[in-house]
Write a protein that holds these residues in place. Structure first.
Motif, PDB file in Angstrom:
ATOM      1  N   ASN A  96      28.262  61.998   2.154  1.00 55.44           N
ATOM      2  CA  ASN A  96      29.701  61.857   2.308  1.00 55.44           C
ATOM      3  C   ASN A  96      30.072  60.378   2.448  1.00 55.44           C
ATOM      4  N   VAL A  97      31.334  60.102   2.186  1.00 50.61           N
ATOM      5  CA  VAL A  97      31.848  58.732   2.227  1.00 50.61           C
ATOM      6  C   VAL A  97      32.995  58.659   3.223  1.00 50.61           C
ATOM      7  N   VAL A  98      32.984  57.631   4.048  1.00 55.12           N
ATOM      8  CA  VAL A  98      34.104  57.338   4.939  1.00 55.12           C
ATOM      9  C   VAL A  98      34.863  56.145   4.352  1.00 55.12           C
ATOM     10  N   ALA A  99      36.176  56.294   4.217  1.00 58.29           N
ATOM     11  CA  ALA A  99      37.005  55.250   3.606  1.00 58.29           C
ATOM     12  C   ALA A  99      38.007  54.719   4.632  1.00 58.29           C
ATOM     13  N   PRO A 100      37.680  53.623   5.313  1.00 54.29           N
ATOM     14  CA  PRO A 100      38.586  53.072   6.318  1.00 54.29           C
ATOM     15  C   PRO A 100      39.689  52.218   5.685  1.00 54.29           C
ATOM     16  N   SER A 101      40.707  51.969   6.469  1.00 51.39           N
ATOM     17  CA  SER A 101      41.640  50.876   6.203  1.00 51.39           C
ATOM     18  C   SER A 101      41.153  49.665   6.994  1.00 51.39           C
ATOM     19  N   LEU A 102      41.963  48.625   7.071  1.00 51.50           N
ATOM     20  CA  LEU A 102      41.538  47.393   7.739  1.00 51.50           C
ATOM     21  C   LEU A 102      41.122  47.672   9.179  1.00 51.50           C
ATOM     22  N   THR A 103      39.926  47.234   9.529  1.00 48.07           N
ATOM     23  CA  THR A 103      39.321  47.504  10.830  1.00 48.07           C
ATOM     24  C   THR A 103      38.899  46.191  11.478  1.00 48.07           C
ATOM     25  N   ARG A 104      39.029  46.113  12.781  1.00 51.59           N
ATOM     26  CA  ARG A 104      38.699  44.880  13.507  1.00 51.59           C
ATOM     27  C   ARG A 104      37.176  44.739  13.659  1.00 51.59           C
ATOM     28  N   THR A 105      36.558  44.201  12.632  1.00 51.51           N
ATOM     29  CA  THR A 105      35.116  43.966  12.613  1.00 51.51           C
ATOM     30  C   THR A 105      34.852  42.483  12.375  1.00 51.51           C
ATOM     31  N   PRO A 106      33.631  42.021  12.646  1.00 48.48           N
ATOM     32  CA  PRO A 106      33.303  40.623  12.312  1.00 48.48           C
ATOM     33  C   PRO A 106      33.515  40.304  10.838  1.00 48.48           C
ATOM     34  N   PHE A 161      30.149  53.972   2.831  1.00 51.79           N
ATOM     35  CA  PHE A 161      31.488  53.507   3.199  1.00 51.79           C
ATOM     36  C   PHE A 161      32.228  52.968   1.991  1.00 51.79           C
ATOM     37  N   SER A 162      33.473  53.412   1.865  1.00 47.92           N
ATOM     38  CA  SER A 162      34.363  52.910   0.829  1.00 47.92           C
ATOM     39  C   SER A 162      35.515  52.164   1.504  1.00 47.92           C
ATOM     40  N   THR A 163      36.694  52.222   0.934  1.00 52.85           N
ATOM     41  CA  THR A 163      37.874  51.562   1.481  1.00 52.85           C
ATOM     42  C   THR A 163      39.109  52.282   0.984  1.00 52.85           C
ATOM     43  N   VAL A 164      40.168  52.240   1.759  1.00 48.89           N
ATOM     44  CA  VAL A 164      41.439  52.815   1.336  1.00 48.89           C
ATOM     45  C   VAL A 164      41.913  52.188   0.031  1.00 48.89           C
ATOM     46  N   ALA A 165      41.502  50.943  -0.225  1.00 48.66           N
ATOM     47  CA  ALA A 165      41.946  50.231  -1.419  1.00 48.66           C
ATOM     48  C   ALA A 165      41.354  50.784  -2.704  1.00 48.66           C
ATOM     49  N   ALA A 166      40.303  51.590  -2.622  1.00 44.68           N
ATOM     50  CA  ALA A 166      39.720  52.170  -3.831  1.00 44.68           C
ATOM     51  C   ALA A 166      40.660  53.190  -4.460  1.00 44.68           C
TER      52      ALA A 166
END
Length: 244
Positions: free
Chosen positions: A171-181, A131-136
């Motif tokens: 493979n890598v999934v790159a989310p944006s802000l997600t409602r997680t703990p 997992f990555s992030t949209v911010a990368a």
């Protein structure tokens, strides 16, 4: 039954991915720090074994690999951090911690289980998801440490996808802000989270289930010709301007 190791499978995206994989018929081995949460998650999922430990301990990965068995269909590394500080307030310890948990941990997890993943590859190859992030890729203020760490995750994924092919896909999934703990400090502020949601073309924040569906697919044999990719699941944040 084919088995998948999930690091960080007791909450948020990791647990949602565990549920999605169980629905696809995979047995699971969950690895996380909190033993009580591990047992609770395992009881709710069925066909699940566990290892309790910390990904900042290099020896933990060998323990997980041994406990998970000699043949694996996949590995999901869903451990991460959200350390949002401007340049002047970041320390070397901040950057070292974010890198260790996000990137070095992913490397050590793959290294420890590489033999079992090759053994369990089958015709479609074993599937690894990081997992990555949209911010990368986008560049947001106060994201230097986490973007640097997740950028390393993306580089790691494409390098090892080439090295471990064709038996193993990565493979890598790159989310944006997600409602997680993990993101609760941000998402609990409804004014702030509403403002961020409005920056997305789909006008909402992500849920763990939004991310988990793709992660489980990428592990599965259905994704047998997909490897070395960074895929955004981000409400359009990485590619689309909002109408406002």
């Amino acid at each position: 039954m084919k088995r998948v190791v999930i690091y960080g499978g007791t909450g948020g995206i990791g647990l949602a991915t565990a549920r999605a994989l169980r629905n696809r018929g995979f047995a699971l081995h969950l690895a996380a720090r909190d033993g009580a949460k591990l047992q609770e998650a395992a009881a709710s999922l069925g066909e699940t074994t566990t290892s309790a430990g910390d990904v900042t301990d290099p020896g933990f990965f060998a323990e997980v690999a041994e406990a998970a068995g000699d043949s694996l269909a996949g590995l999901v590394y869903a451990v991460g951090t959200i350390n949002l500080r401007p340049l002047g307030k970041l320390t070397a310890d901040d950057l070292t911690s974010d890198f260790r948990i996000n990137a070095l941990g992913a490397f050590l997890a793959i290294q420890a289980s590489a033999r079992a993943l090759r053994a369990g590859a089958g015709e479609a190859g074993a599937g690894i998801v990081l997992f990555s992030t949209v911010a990368a890729a986008q560049g947001f203020p106060a994201h230097a440490s986490i973007a640097m760490a997740k950028g390393a995750v993306e580089g790691l994924a494409v390098s090892l996808a080439a090295e471990l092919a064709p038996q193993v896909r990565i493979n890598v999934v790159a989310p944006s802000l997600t409602r997680t703990p993990l993101a609760a400090a941000i998402t609990a502020n409804e004014g702030l989270s509403s403002g961020i949601a409005a920056m997305h073309a789909l006008q909402r924040l992500g849920t763990p289930e939004d991310i988990a569906g793709l992660a489980a697919f990428l592990v599965s044999e259905e994704a047998g010709w997909i490897t070395g990719q960074v895929i955004g699941v981000d409400g359009g944040r990485s590619m689309l301007r909002t109408k406002g």
